[in-house]
Scaffold this motif. Structure first.
Motif, PDB file in Angstrom:
ATOM      1  N   VAL A  28      78.306  20.456  92.120  1.00 20.40           N
ATOM      2  CA  VAL A  28      78.001  21.793  92.650  1.00 20.40           C
ATOM      3  C   VAL A  28      78.952  22.103  93.806  1.00 20.40           C
ATOM      4  O   VAL A  28      79.518  23.196  93.882  1.00 20.40           O
ATOM      5  CB  VAL A  28      76.523  21.892  93.080  1.00 20.40           C
ATOM      6  N   GLU A  29      79.176  21.155  94.692  1.00 21.43           N
ATOM      7  CA  GLU A  29      80.079  21.365  95.825  1.00 21.43           C
ATOM      8  C   GLU A  29      81.516  21.553  95.352  1.00 21.43           C
ATOM      9  O   GLU A  29      82.241  22.410  95.869  1.00 21.43           O
ATOM     10  CB  GLU A  29      79.983  20.206  96.820  1.00 21.43           C
ATOM     11  N   ARG A  30      81.946  20.767  94.364  1.00 20.33           N
ATOM     12  CA  ARG A  30      83.303  20.902  93.823  1.00 20.33           C
ATOM     13  C   ARG A  30      83.498  22.287  93.207  1.00 20.33           C
ATOM     14  O   ARG A  30      84.519  22.947  93.426  1.00 20.33           O
ATOM     15  CB  ARG A  30      83.574  19.817  92.777  1.00 20.33           C
ATOM     16  N   LEU A  31      82.501  22.741  92.441  1.00 24.52           N
ATOM     17  CA  LEU A  31      82.586  24.053  91.792  1.00 24.52           C
ATOM     18  C   LEU A  31      82.688  25.171  92.821  1.00 24.52           C
ATOM     19  O   LEU A  31      83.464  26.117  92.661  1.00 24.52           O
ATOM     20  CB  LEU A  31      81.383  24.267  90.882  1.00 24.52           C
ATOM     21  N   LEU A  32      81.914  25.065  93.886  1.00 23.64           N
ATOM     22  CA  LEU A  32      81.991  26.061  94.958  1.00 23.64           C
ATOM     23  C   LEU A  32      83.391  26.062  95.573  1.00 23.64           C
ATOM     24  O   LEU A  32      83.949  27.115  95.869  1.00 23.64           O
ATOM     25  CB  LEU A  32      80.928  25.800  96.015  1.00 23.64           C
ATOM     26  N   GLY A  33      83.972  24.875  95.744  1.00 25.56           N
ATOM     27  CA  GLY A  33      85.320  24.758  96.286  1.00 25.56           C
ATOM     28  C   GLY A  33      86.384  25.362  95.385  1.00 25.56           C
ATOM     29  O   GLY A  33      87.436  25.791  95.858  1.00 25.56           O
ATOM     30  N   LEU A  34      86.113  25.402  94.069  1.00 25.84           N
ATOM     31  CA  LEU A  34      87.061  25.988  93.120  1.00 25.84           C
ATOM     32  C   LEU A  34      86.944  27.510  93.040  1.00 25.84           C
ATOM     33  O   LEU A  34      87.767  28.163  92.414  1.00 25.84           O
ATOM     34  CB  LEU A  34      86.844  25.403  91.718  1.00 25.84           C
ATOM     35  N   GLY A  35      85.889  28.068  93.651  1.00 28.13           N
ATOM     36  CA  GLY A  35      85.732  29.515  93.644  1.00 28.13           C
ATOM     37  C   GLY A  35      84.468  30.018  92.974  1.00 28.13           C
ATOM     38  O   GLY A  35      84.262  31.224  92.865  1.00 28.13           O
ATOM     39  N   ALA A  36      83.614  29.118  92.516  1.00 30.67           N
ATOM     40  CA  ALA A  36      82.331  29.536  91.943  1.00 30.67           C
ATOM     41  C   ALA A  36      81.426  30.032  93.070  1.00 30.67           C
ATOM     42  O   ALA A  36      81.646  29.722  94.240  1.00 30.67           O
ATOM     43  CB  ALA A  36      81.666  28.362  91.215  1.00 30.67           C
ATOM     44  N   THR A  37      80.411  30.808  92.706  1.00 28.89           N
ATOM     45  CA  THR A  37      79.435  31.278  93.678  1.00 28.89           C
ATOM     46  C   THR A  37      78.038  30.893  93.227  1.00 28.89           C
ATOM     47  O   THR A  37      77.795  30.668  92.041  1.00 28.89           O
ATOM     48  CB  THR A  37      79.502  32.812  93.845  1.00 28.89           C
ATOM     49  N   LEU A  38      77.112  30.822  94.174  1.00 23.42           N
ATOM     50  CA  LEU A  38      75.720  30.517  93.886  1.00 23.42           C
ATOM     51  C   LEU A  38      75.042  31.754  93.318  1.00 23.42           C
ATOM     52  O   LEU A  38      75.153  32.835  93.876  1.00 23.42           O
ATOM     53  CB  LEU A  38      74.999  30.070  95.158  1.00 23.42           C
ATOM     54  N   VAL A  39      74.349  31.596  92.187  1.00 25.20           N
ATOM     55  CA  VAL A  39      73.554  32.679  91.619  1.00 25.20           C
ATOM     56  C   VAL A  39      72.089  32.404  91.915  1.00 25.20           C
ATOM     57  O   VAL A  39      71.408  33.201  92.530  1.00 25.20           O
ATOM     58  CB  VAL A  39      73.784  32.823  90.097  1.00 25.20           C
ATOM     59  N   THR A  40      71.621  31.254  91.479  1.00 25.24           N
ATOM     60  CA  THR A  40      70.245  30.849  91.756  1.00 25.24           C
ATOM     61  C   THR A  40      70.156  29.336  91.670  1.00 25.24           C
ATOM     62  O   THR A  40      70.958  28.694  90.995  1.00 25.24           O
ATOM     63  CB  THR A  40      69.243  31.534  90.796  1.00 25.24           C
ATOM     64  N   ASP A  41      69.203  28.790  92.348  1.00 23.37           N
ATOM     65  CA  ASP A  41      69.072  27.343  92.413  1.00 23.37           C
ATOM     66  C   ASP A  41      67.735  26.929  91.824  1.00 23.37           C
ATOM     67  O   ASP A  41      66.690  27.288  92.355  1.00 23.37           O
ATOM     68  CB  ASP A  41      69.173  26.893  93.875  1.00 23.37           C
ATOM     69  N   HIS A  42      67.789  26.207  90.716  1.00 20.77           N
ATOM     70  CA  HIS A  42      66.579  25.712  90.064  1.00 20.77           C
ATOM     71  C   HIS A  42      66.453  24.196  90.226  1.00 20.77           C
ATOM     72  O   HIS A  42      65.799  23.536  89.429  1.00 20.77           O
ATOM     73  CB  HIS A  42      66.590  26.074  88.572  1.00 20.77           C
ATOM     74  N   ARG A  43      67.101  23.634  91.248  1.00 19.19           N
ATOM     75  CA  ARG A  43      66.975  22.202  91.515  1.00 19.19           C
ATOM     76  C   ARG A  43      65.636  21.958  92.200  1.00 19.19           C
ATOM     77  O   ARG A  43      65.219  22.718  93.065  1.00 19.19           O
ATOM     78  CB  ARG A  43      68.118  21.708  92.397  1.00 19.19           C
ATOM     79  N   ASN A  44      64.977  20.872  91.796  1.00 19.25           N
ATOM     80  CA  ASN A  44      63.666  20.525  92.347  1.00 19.25           C
ATOM     81  C   ASN A  44      63.765  19.303  93.239  1.00 19.25           C
ATOM     82  O   ASN A  44      64.690  18.502  93.117  1.00 19.25           O
ATOM     83  CB  ASN A  44      62.684  20.260  91.193  1.00 19.25           C
ATOM     84  N   SER A  45      62.801  19.143  94.115  1.00 20.35           N
ATOM     85  CA  SER A  45      62.819  18.029  95.059  1.00 20.35           C
ATOM     86  C   SER A  45      62.774  16.671  94.362  1.00 20.35           C
ATOM     87  O   SER A  45      63.224  15.681  94.924  1.00 20.35           O
ATOM     88  CB  SER A  45      61.662  18.152  96.055  1.00 20.35           C
ATOM     89  N   ASP A  46      62.257  16.620  93.131  1.00 22.92           N
ATOM     90  CA  ASP A  46      62.228  15.349  92.404  1.00 22.92           C
ATOM     91  C   ASP A  46      63.547  15.041  91.695  1.00 22.92           C
ATOM     92  O   ASP A  46      63.675  14.051  90.988  1.00 22.92           O
ATOM     93  CB  ASP A  46      61.072  15.320  91.401  1.00 22.92           C
ATOM     94  N   GLY A  47      64.563  15.908  91.856  1.00 24.21           N
ATOM     95  CA  GLY A  47      65.873  15.681  91.247  1.00 24.21           C
ATOM     96  C   GLY A  47      66.071  16.382  89.918  1.00 24.21           C
ATOM     97  O   GLY A  47      67.182  16.423  89.401  1.00 24.21           O
ATOM     98  N   SER A  48      65.027  16.938  89.345  1.00 28.44           N
ATOM     99  CA  SER A  48      65.163  17.645  88.077  1.00 28.44           C
ATOM    100  C   SER A  48      65.732  19.034  88.319  1.00 28.44           C
ATOM    101  O   SER A  48      65.934  19.452  89.460  1.00 28.44           O
ATOM    102  CB  SER A  48      63.809  17.728  87.368  1.00 28.44           C
ATOM    103  N   GLY A  49      65.969  19.761  87.257  1.00 33.21           N
ATOM    104  CA  GLY A  49      66.424  21.136  87.363  1.00 33.21           C
ATOM    105  C   GLY A  49      67.924  21.285  87.244  1.00 33.21           C
ATOM    106  O   GLY A  49      68.632  20.357  86.858  1.00 33.21           O
ATOM    107  N   TRP A  50      68.405  22.468  87.594  1.00 33.51           N
ATOM    108  CA  TRP A  50      69.811  22.799  87.445  1.00 33.51           C
ATOM    109  C   TRP A  50      70.185  23.838  88.493  1.00 33.51           C
ATOM    110  O   TRP A  50      69.342  24.467  89.097  1.00 33.51           O
ATOM    111  CB  TRP A  50      70.102  23.331  86.037  1.00 33.51           C
ATOM    112  N   ALA A  51      71.482  24.014  88.676  1.00 32.29           N
ATOM    113  CA  ALA A  51      71.998  25.002  89.621  1.00 32.29           C
ATOM    114  C   ALA A  51      72.813  26.027  88.842  1.00 32.29           C
ATOM    115  O   ALA A  51      73.699  25.665  88.079  1.00 32.29           O
ATOM    116  CB  ALA A  51      72.875  24.317  90.662  1.00 32.29           C
TER     117      ALA A  51
END
Length: 127
Positions: free
Chosen positions: A80-103
């Motif tokens: 996620v950090e690498r993608l942001l560095g390449l020019g991607a932007t955050l749309v929504t964050d579906h990551r959960n505290s237990d590690g599941s989900g997606w960004a």
């Protein structure tokens, strides 16, 4: 008889530059004949169909109904950090505290894509 998926077509405003972004995301080369200003370009994936970028006059107006889901070879958080560095932007964050989900991220032209958990991330959760 069956059909085989030849490519995943992505309409865009600047085919060469968007293909360049996705080439860096995937670590795969653009077609060797592609050059700045080309209205059609490709990113040659290691397996399966190519990413085919087609320059169109219309802009992205609504959420795209088909998107790419990326499974990184590093941790999802590092990707996620690498993608942001390449020019991607955050749309929504579906990551959960237990590690599941997606960004959900968007490329420089607003096309959404997901960063999933990596295989090591998934293995760590199941042990």
């Amino acid at each position: 008889m069956v059909s085989v998926v030849q490519n995943v077509a992505i309409d865009c405003a600047d085919a060469y530059e968007l293909a360049r972004f996705w080439s860096r995301v995937t670590g795969r080369p653009q077609h060797p004949e592609d050059k700045p200003g080309d209205r059609v370009t490709e990113v040659l994936l290691a397996e399966g169909p190519v990413l085919y970028f087609n320059q169109v006059p219309e802009s992205e107006k609504i959420k795209n109904r088909i998107h790419l889901c990326l499974r990184p070879d590093t941790s999802r958080e590092q990707e996620v950090e690498r993608l942001l560095g390449l020019g991607a932007t955050l749309v929504t964050d579906h990551r959960n505290s237990d590690g599941s989900g997606w960004a959900v991220r968007a490329d420089p032209e607003g096309n959404e894509f997901c960063a999933l958990r990596s295989a090591p991330d998934r293995a760590a959760m199941s042990s």
